[in-house]
Design a protein around this motif. Sequence first.
Motif, PDB file in Angstrom:
ATOM      1  N   PHE A  90      -2.027  10.313   2.998  1.00  0.00           N
ATOM      2  CA  PHE A  90      -1.397   9.409   3.950  1.00  0.00           C
ATOM      3  C   PHE A  90      -1.659   9.863   5.383  1.00  0.00           C
ATOM      4  O   PHE A  90      -1.918   9.050   6.269  1.00  0.00           O
ATOM      5  N   ALA A  91      -1.562  11.173   5.605  1.00  0.00           N
ATOM      6  CA  ALA A  91      -1.789  11.691   6.953  1.00  0.00           C
ATOM      7  C   ALA A  91      -3.212  11.399   7.421  1.00  0.00           C
ATOM      8  O   ALA A  91      -3.450  11.064   8.588  1.00  0.00           O
ATOM      9  N   ALA A  92      -4.180  11.501   6.509  1.00  0.00           N
ATOM     10  CA  ALA A  92      -5.569  11.254   6.879  1.00  0.00           C
ATOM     11  C   ALA A  92      -5.800   9.796   7.243  1.00  0.00           C
ATOM     12  O   ALA A  92      -6.593   9.485   8.152  1.00  0.00           O
ATOM     13  N   THR A  93      -5.106   8.874   6.558  1.00  0.00           N
ATOM     14  CA  THR A  93      -5.312   7.455   6.853  1.00  0.00           C
ATOM     15  C   THR A  93      -4.825   7.070   8.243  1.00  0.00           C
ATOM     16  O   THR A  93      -5.245   6.037   8.789  1.00  0.00           O
ATOM     17  N   VAL A  94      -3.950   7.889   8.813  1.00  0.00           N
ATOM     18  CA  VAL A  94      -3.451   7.595  10.160  1.00  0.00           C
ATOM     19  C   VAL A  94      -4.598   7.529  11.165  1.00  0.00           C
ATOM     20  O   VAL A  94      -4.562   6.739  12.111  1.00  0.00           O
ATOM     21  N   PHE A  95      -5.637   8.324  10.948  1.00  0.00           N
ATOM     22  CA  PHE A  95      -6.734   8.351  11.908  1.00  0.00           C
ATOM     23  C   PHE A  95      -7.517   7.036  11.904  1.00  0.00           C
ATOM     24  O   PHE A  95      -8.069   6.626  12.924  1.00  0.00           O
ATOM     25  N   VAL A  96      -7.578   6.367  10.751  1.00  0.00           N
ATOM     26  CA  VAL A  96      -8.209   5.048  10.699  1.00  0.00           C
ATOM     27  C   VAL A  96      -7.403   4.061  11.541  1.00  0.00           C
ATOM     28  O   VAL A  96      -7.964   3.285  12.333  1.00  0.00           O
ATOM     29  N   VAL A  97      -6.090   4.091  11.361  1.00  0.00           N
ATOM     30  CA  VAL A  97      -5.227   3.190  12.127  1.00  0.00           C
ATOM     31  C   VAL A  97      -5.294   3.528  13.613  1.00  0.00           C
ATOM     32  O   VAL A  97      -5.277   2.633  14.470  1.00  0.00           O
ATOM     33  N   PHE A  98      -5.359   4.798  13.921  1.00  0.00           N
ATOM     34  CA  PHE A  98      -5.470   5.222  15.323  1.00  0.00           C
ATOM     35  C   PHE A  98      -6.734   4.653  15.960  1.00  0.00           C
ATOM     36  O   PHE A  98      -6.701   4.119  17.075  1.00  0.00           O
ATOM     37  N   ALA A  99      -7.851   4.737  15.244  1.00  0.00           N
ATOM     38  CA  ALA A  99      -9.107   4.199  15.773  1.00  0.00           C
ATOM     39  C   ALA A  99      -8.996   2.693  15.994  1.00  0.00           C
ATOM     40  O   ALA A  99      -9.449   2.167  17.021  1.00  0.00           O
ATOM     41  N   ALA A 100      -8.375   1.981  15.039  1.00  0.00           N
ATOM     42  CA  ALA A 100      -8.225   0.544  15.174  1.00  0.00           C
ATOM     43  C   ALA A 100      -7.332   0.195  16.366  1.00  0.00           C
ATOM     44  O   ALA A 100      -7.613  -0.755  17.110  1.00  0.00           O
ATOM     45  N   GLY A 101      -6.260   0.961  16.544  1.00  0.00           N
ATOM     46  CA  GLY A 101      -5.365   0.706  17.661  1.00  0.00           C
ATOM     47  C   GLY A 101      -6.032   0.906  19.003  1.00  0.00           C
ATOM     48  O   GLY A 101      -5.695   0.224  19.986  1.00  0.00           O
ATOM     49  N   ARG A 102      -6.989   1.830  19.081  1.00  0.00           N
ATOM     50  CA  ARG A 102      -7.726   2.025  20.324  1.00  0.00           C
ATOM     51  C   ARG A 102      -8.746   0.916  20.556  1.00  0.00           C
ATOM     52  O   ARG A 102      -9.019   0.528  21.699  1.00  0.00           O
ATOM     53  N   LEU A 103      -9.334   0.407  19.451  1.00  0.00           N
ATOM     54  CA  LEU A 103     -10.366  -0.617  19.585  1.00  0.00           C
ATOM     55  C   LEU A 103      -9.785  -1.990  19.884  1.00  0.00           C
ATOM     56  O   LEU A 103     -10.419  -2.795  20.578  1.00  0.00           O
ATOM     57  N   PHE A 116       0.834  -1.210   0.000  1.00  0.00           N
ATOM     58  CA  PHE A 116       0.000   0.000   0.000  1.00  0.00           C
ATOM     59  C   PHE A 116       0.868   1.259   0.000  1.00  0.00           C
ATOM     60  O   PHE A 116       0.613   2.202  -0.753  1.00  0.00           O
ATOM     61  N   PHE A 117       1.913   1.269   0.858  1.00  0.00           N
ATOM     62  CA  PHE A 117       2.817   2.415   0.879  1.00  0.00           C
ATOM     63  C   PHE A 117       3.492   2.621  -0.471  1.00  0.00           C
ATOM     64  O   PHE A 117       3.689   3.760  -0.922  1.00  0.00           O
ATOM     65  N   ALA A 118       3.892   1.531  -1.118  1.00  0.00           N
ATOM     66  CA  ALA A 118       4.623   1.634  -2.383  1.00  0.00           C
ATOM     67  C   ALA A 118       3.722   2.042  -3.535  1.00  0.00           C
ATOM     68  O   ALA A 118       4.143   2.811  -4.424  1.00  0.00           O
ATOM     69  N   ALA A 119       2.493   1.519  -3.574  1.00  0.00           N
ATOM     70  CA  ALA A 119       1.632   1.733  -4.736  1.00  0.00           C
ATOM     71  C   ALA A 119       0.795   2.998  -4.661  1.00  0.00           C
ATOM     72  O   ALA A 119       0.504   3.612  -5.698  1.00  0.00           O
ATOM     73  N   THR A 120       0.415   3.396  -3.468  1.00  0.00           N
ATOM     74  CA  THR A 120      -0.538   4.501  -3.331  1.00  0.00           C
ATOM     75  C   THR A 120      -0.040   5.821  -3.927  1.00  0.00           C
ATOM     76  O   THR A 120      -0.820   6.518  -4.602  1.00  0.00           O
ATOM     77  N   PRO A 121       1.224   6.238  -3.715  1.00  0.00           N
ATOM     78  CA  PRO A 121       1.654   7.491  -4.350  1.00  0.00           C
ATOM     79  C   PRO A 121       1.498   7.476  -5.867  1.00  0.00           C
ATOM     80  O   PRO A 121       1.108   8.488  -6.476  1.00  0.00           O
TER      81      PRO A 121
END
Length: 401
Positions: free
Chosen positions: A253-266, A230-235
């Motif tokens: 990329f910065a916006a997707t961090v919030f999805v990961v943040f939510a998952a890490g809390r759950l 995902f990191f390699a292909a998305t740009p």
Amino acid sequence: MSAGVPRRWLLTLAALSALATLSSNILLPSLPAMASELKAGDAGVTAVLSLFLAVFAGSQLIVGPLSDRIGRRPVVLGGLAAFIAGTLLCATAPDLGLLLGGRAVQAAGVAAASVLARAAARDRFEGPQLAGLLGSIMVVMAAAPGFSPLLGGLVQQAFGWRAVFGVLLVASVAVGLAYVRIVGETLPPSLRRRQPVGAVALGYVALARDGRFVRPALAVAAIMGALFAFFAATPVVLSRDFGLGALQVGSFFAATVFVVFAAGRLAPRWAQRLGSAAVLRRAVWLAALGGVLMLAAGTLGLRLGLAGFAVPACVFLLGMGLAMPVGTAAALTPFAAQAGQASALLGFLQMAAAAVGTGVVAALPMPRATALAAVMLAAAVVAAFSLGRAARASAIASAAR
């Protein structure tokens, strides 16, 4: 923040883990400038990334058992010292050869920080606390590739590409000081394992044959491979298919961090309520759903625009964010006596999968978004197969009792 885990501990171990990802992704905007100044071709500057990844993967197999033998603190600090030396070499390198040499030293040094952050967490915590701490670490690791290219681009534009290594130098010194003051040694002498080289090798073989380790470890590694794809292909997808500029790509990329943040809390909450195995299975199916949705958007002619890529990507990232902390905790929890070695092998499997994922997504003869969807789906299938074997083994064991 994970309940019962001091905030200073959480932030320090997260920073140790994120240093490797920061060291890799912060350079992405500077690669063209490096190639121009050092008169290197595309293959040469690509090696700045690929060599780092290869050395990082292999070094983990050494630093893990070494820390089980002599303690975490000397290995972490020695690794950070090597990283600082490699960073200085990169910042002053007059040609590509010395730059690559500096990157190799950097990778070998930062491997200690990444591996032993997980080992230190396992030394002091277990159960939901460990899953919660690993979830928070994972959020920071996901934030590093999300924000570091933007940071690297701003620094490179203002001061040149060599100044990017100055940022890494400051970061490594700050992380080292925080580690000494806040974490320190987490493996007392009474728990250290003084093994000869042959015994270390046999220890890796034993881990690779132990289903308690290898099944969640393979699942986590497969998902990690898809994440790096995902990191390699998305740009490329965002710039070529949707016409986004460098700042917009960085913002995505910065916006997707919030999805990961939510998952890490759950993740730790769900693991405590449903059990780690159940959460891990659901996470893998979410990752698979992301791949299916992206494949459908790319191959069935759905005219969804950027949303057709972003929504499936977020579904995959939600599954990844749930799988990584729970799966990592499941793989490490049974092996307190060899946490460094288990963490090292887990890290090696993840980086090997990352290399495979990035290689496959670049080599598949299809549009990059479709290739990414195929890698996501394949990784989820591998993870589900591994976990399915674990579930069958557990059922057989229960029936035998």
